[in-house]
Write an enzyme that holds these catalytic residues in place. Structure first.
Site: not given
Ligand code: PMP
Length: 405
Positions: A117, A194, A197, A220, A363
């Site tokens: 991401h 990270d 997910q 999430k 993203c």
């Molecule tokens: N890393 C991963 C794997 C994600 O899926 C996400 C959110 N889509 C993020 C980081 C960023 O999370 P946040 O927008 O809640 O800061």
């Protein structure tokens, strides 16, 4: 499973019952979490840690109880290892700033992977620019798994940190983080996972996993927005400098010299999101009452069912087909002549039928570029989704394909 606990699922979208399959972006909130937010502001709102008065003490106690719940959720050694942040992105930026300031110098290397991401790419890129360090990338194999042989080749005495997603937010695949951690630790290299997910979909045990850092977001996992976690092993958090300065994170301040607070407060500058932490504590209670293993099993079965039904549609290509997944399935739709139907068009036609999915680059542009497509359609499940939701989604998708072909 428990749809009635989530008021938003009663909403009609374009006159249809909402089928919410965008859980990887954010999850909906159960009534207990909504009630917790109202309760906090109605009955005990006061700034934490600083007050001798009753409400401040109540707020402080509730905030710290929530920290304990988070520590238990991920099986941390102690709640000192739990730093509340604004979210995964904030956690990664804080870590890149703090670890980078203390540990990274010109010519050092940071390793991430091709499927990260943006929030697990850009903070490390910014760090590399600040320090003259080099960003290295674990490539993907043809089957979209991480190329561990190539990873071994990237590790060397200049490598300072590896940061990888436990579960890909685009593909839903579970990456072999245990092996990555083992390989890095053999060489004394630090690993950040990270978990944005994975924490909502798997049973997380940082002691077993042995990661040095773990980041994730409350929103999430049926909790509020604006709250996240940076877990770090105490030995690391003790060693690292704060990433931000301000109130709360200090012991004493003078113009000559400021000393810092103990863990975890050293990393929590300013008024924390104590209403958010309290509400997140309620969402942790909620998922634990159902059982994280039960949720994982339920979501796994649903993701498999989605993939199985998508595979039956001739025009659909599923990414990372057949791979172990946690919660999300990505795909694209192709016309008979092989031309890709833009994922956005598929998403809009699903939306008109009350089905919420995500389309685009999610993203994760480097991964999408690697796939050679403008984006994907992603269906991602949560604990409240049912087989019937999947059936509605699949029949809506077939209708959309008929209109777009
Ligand atoms: N890393 C991963 C794997 C994600 O899926 C996400 C959110 N889509 C993020 C980081 C960023 O999370 P946040 O927008 O809640 O800061």
């Amino acid at each position: 499973m428990n749809q009635e606990d989530f008021p938003i699922l009663n909403e009609l979208v374009h006159g249809r019952r909402l089928v919410y399959l965008d859980n990887a972006a954010t999850t909906q909130k159960p009534q207990v979490v909504l009630d917790a937010i109202t309760e906090a502001y109605s009955h005990w709102n006061a700034n934490v840690h600083r007050g001798v008065h009753h409400l401040s003490q109540v707020a402080t106690q509730k905030h710290e109880e929530a920290r304990e719940k988070v520590a238990q959720l991920i099986h941390a050694h102690s709640s000192e290892e739990i730093i509340f942040t604004k979210g995964t992105t904030d956690s990664l930026n804080m870590l890149a700033r703090s670890f980078g300031d203390a540990m990274v110098k010109e010519g050092d290397e940071i390793i991430i992977s091709q499927l990260e991401h943006h929030s697990n790419i850009v903070p490390w890129q910014m760090l590399c620019e600040r320090k003259g360090a080099v960003l290295k990338v674990i490539p993907l194999c043809e089957d979209l798994s991480l190329d561990l042989e190539a990873f071994k080749g990237l590790l060397n005495e200049k490598t300072k940190l590896v940061s990888v997603a436990h579960v890909s937010n685009v593909l839903g695949v579970v990456n072999p983080v245990e092996e990555i951690i083992h390989l890095a630790h053999e060489r004394g290299i630090v690993v950040c996972v990270d978990g944005a997910q994975s924490v909502p979909h798997l049973v997380m045990n940082v002691k077993q996993l042995d990661c040095d850092f773990l980041v994730f977001s409350a929103h999430k996992m049926y909790g509020p927005t604006g709250l996240g976690v940076l877990y770090g092993k105490k030995e690391w958090l003790d060693k690292l400098p704060p990433a931000e300065g301000g109130g709360e994170m200090i012991e004493h301040v003078s113009f000559e010299k400021t000393t810092y607070n103990v863990l975890p407060y050293k990393f929590e500058a300013g008024t924390p999101n104590y209403v958010g932490s309290y509400a997140f504590g309620k969402s942790i209670d909620y998922v634990q009452a159902i059982g994280l293993e039960n949720i994982a099993k339920h979501e796994h079965a649903l993701a498999e069912y989605i993939e199985q039904e998508l595979n039956k549609i001739r025009q659909v290509k599923v990414y990372a087909a057949g791979k172990e997944k946690a919660g999300a399935v990505s795909f694209n739709v192709y016309r008979a002549d092989g031309a890709l139907i833009h994922p956005f068009d598929v998403g809009v036609l699903l939306d008109r039928q009350g089905v919420a999915v995500r389309t685009g680059h999610h993203c994760a542009e480097p991964l999408i570029d690697w796939l050679g497509v403008p984006g994907t359609v992603r269906a991602s499940v949560g604990l409240y989704n049912t087989k019937e939701d999947v059936d509605v989604f699949i029949s809506a998708l077939k209708k959309a394909i008929m209109m777009l072909e």
